[in-house]
Motif scaffolding. Structure first.
Motif, PDB file in Angstrom:
ATOM      1  N   PRO A  62       0.793  -1.220   0.000  1.00 44.12           N
ATOM      2  CA  PRO A  62       0.000   0.000   0.000  1.00 44.12           C
ATOM      3  C   PRO A  62       0.833   1.281   0.000  1.00 44.12           C
ATOM      4  CG  PRO A  62       0.092  -0.912   2.201  1.00 44.12           C
ATOM      5  CD  PRO A  62       0.776  -1.901   1.294  1.00 44.12           C
ATOM      6  N   HIS A  81      -5.305   1.541   1.057  1.00 45.13           N
ATOM      7  CA  HIS A  81      -6.253   0.427   0.907  1.00 45.13           C
ATOM      8  C   HIS A  81      -6.744   0.246  -0.529  1.00 45.13           C
ATOM      9  CE1 HIS A  81      -6.385  -0.565   5.107  1.00 45.13           C
ATOM     10  NE2 HIS A  81      -6.587   0.703   5.409  1.00 45.13           N
ATOM     11  N   THR A  82      -6.569   1.243  -1.351  1.00 50.06           N
ATOM     12  CA  THR A  82      -6.983   1.124  -2.748  1.00 50.06           C
ATOM     13  C   THR A  82      -6.270  -0.033  -3.425  1.00 50.06           C
ATOM     14  OG1 THR A  82      -7.352   3.506  -2.818  1.00 50.06           O
ATOM     15  CG2 THR A  82      -7.169   2.395  -4.924  1.00 50.06           C
ATOM     16  N   ASN A  84      -6.071  -2.896  -2.488  1.00 46.82           N
ATOM     17  CA  ASN A  84      -6.846  -4.130  -2.337  1.00 46.82           C
ATOM     18  C   ASN A  84      -7.472  -4.554  -3.660  1.00 46.82           C
ATOM     19  OD1 ASN A  84      -6.161  -3.937   0.326  1.00 46.82           O
ATOM     20  ND2 ASN A  84      -8.231  -3.631   1.089  1.00 46.82           N
ATOM     21  N   GLY A 102     -10.545  -4.912   6.096  1.00 49.08           N
ATOM     22  CA  GLY A 102      -9.739  -4.880   4.875  1.00 49.08           C
ATOM     23  C   GLY A 102      -9.928  -6.150   4.068  1.00 49.08           C
ATOM     24  N   SER A 105     -13.294  -6.130   2.452  1.00 48.70           N
ATOM     25  CA  SER A 105     -13.336  -5.323   1.229  1.00 48.70           C
ATOM     26  C   SER A 105     -12.738  -6.087   0.051  1.00 48.70           C
ATOM     27  CB  SER A 105     -12.612  -3.978   1.426  1.00 48.70           C
ATOM     28  OG  SER A 105     -11.206  -4.130   1.440  1.00 48.70           O
ATOM     29  N   GLU A 106     -11.660  -6.830   0.292  1.00 52.33           N
ATOM     30  CA  GLU A 106     -11.056  -7.631  -0.778  1.00 52.33           C
ATOM     31  C   GLU A 106     -11.987  -8.752  -1.229  1.00 52.33           C
ATOM     32  OE1 GLU A 106      -6.299  -7.564  -0.225  1.00 52.33           O
ATOM     33  OE2 GLU A 106      -7.435  -8.197   1.552  1.00 52.33           O
TER      34      GLU A 106
END
Length: 161
Positions: A62, A81-82, A84, A102, A105-106
């Motif tokens: 990251p 986190h983008t 991911n 996290g 989200s993935e």
């Protein structure tokens, strides 16, 4: 050779660390490339296991750092986190081990991209195939990766330049 993402928390207990290490080792034994977020915890343990079997590891980090010490290739995104999205988009299949938001989200991104998600003690949501062991998870992920329409590598085609 396909690409299997291993996702999970950057902080783990000893049982989750060992599960992740075994998953990484089995991915390497199946001649697949391990892709992860490149940091500590589940990611580092999986990379460590893959390196124990001379596997190839890719970390999409990251920040602009070097990630964990078991990475062969480091992709420095500087995107927090983008990144991911990049981790799961780079995968033919995804194995989720434990994890927090996290990881959630993935998983959501992977499902949206129609990547198969295999889970070990992770979020119980529709679309995540539960597994009881690292062996079962990797077997399912390898099969899913080989069915993936993006599985083919240019290196597989002797005609490509």
């Amino acid at each position: 050779m396909g690409q299997i993402a291993v996702i999970g928390a950057s902080e783990t207990g000893s049982e989750e660390f060992e599960t992740s290490r075994i998953v990484g080792r089995l991915i390497a034994e199946n001649n697949e490339t391990l892709v992860c977020g490149g940091l500590s915890g589940v990611m580092e343990a999986a990379c460590k296991g893959a390196k124990e079997r001379d596997g190839l590891t890719v970390g999409i980090v990251p920040d602009t750092g070097n990630g964990n010490r078991y990475l062969d290739i480091v992709i420095r995104t500087g995107q927090g986190h983008t990144r991911n999205v990049l981790v799961v988009q780079s995968a033919d299949a995804v194995i989720a081990i434990g994890g927090g938001y996290g990881t959630l989200s993935e998983i959501a991104i992977a499902l949206k991209l129609k990547r198969e998600v295999i889970g070990i003690n992770t979020w119980d949501i529709p679309g995540v195939m539960k597994c009881a062991s690292p062996e079962e998870a990797v077997l399912m992920a390898v099969r899913a990766a080989r069915r993936s329409p993006v599985y083919h590598s240019p290196r597989d085609d002797p005609e490509s330049p």
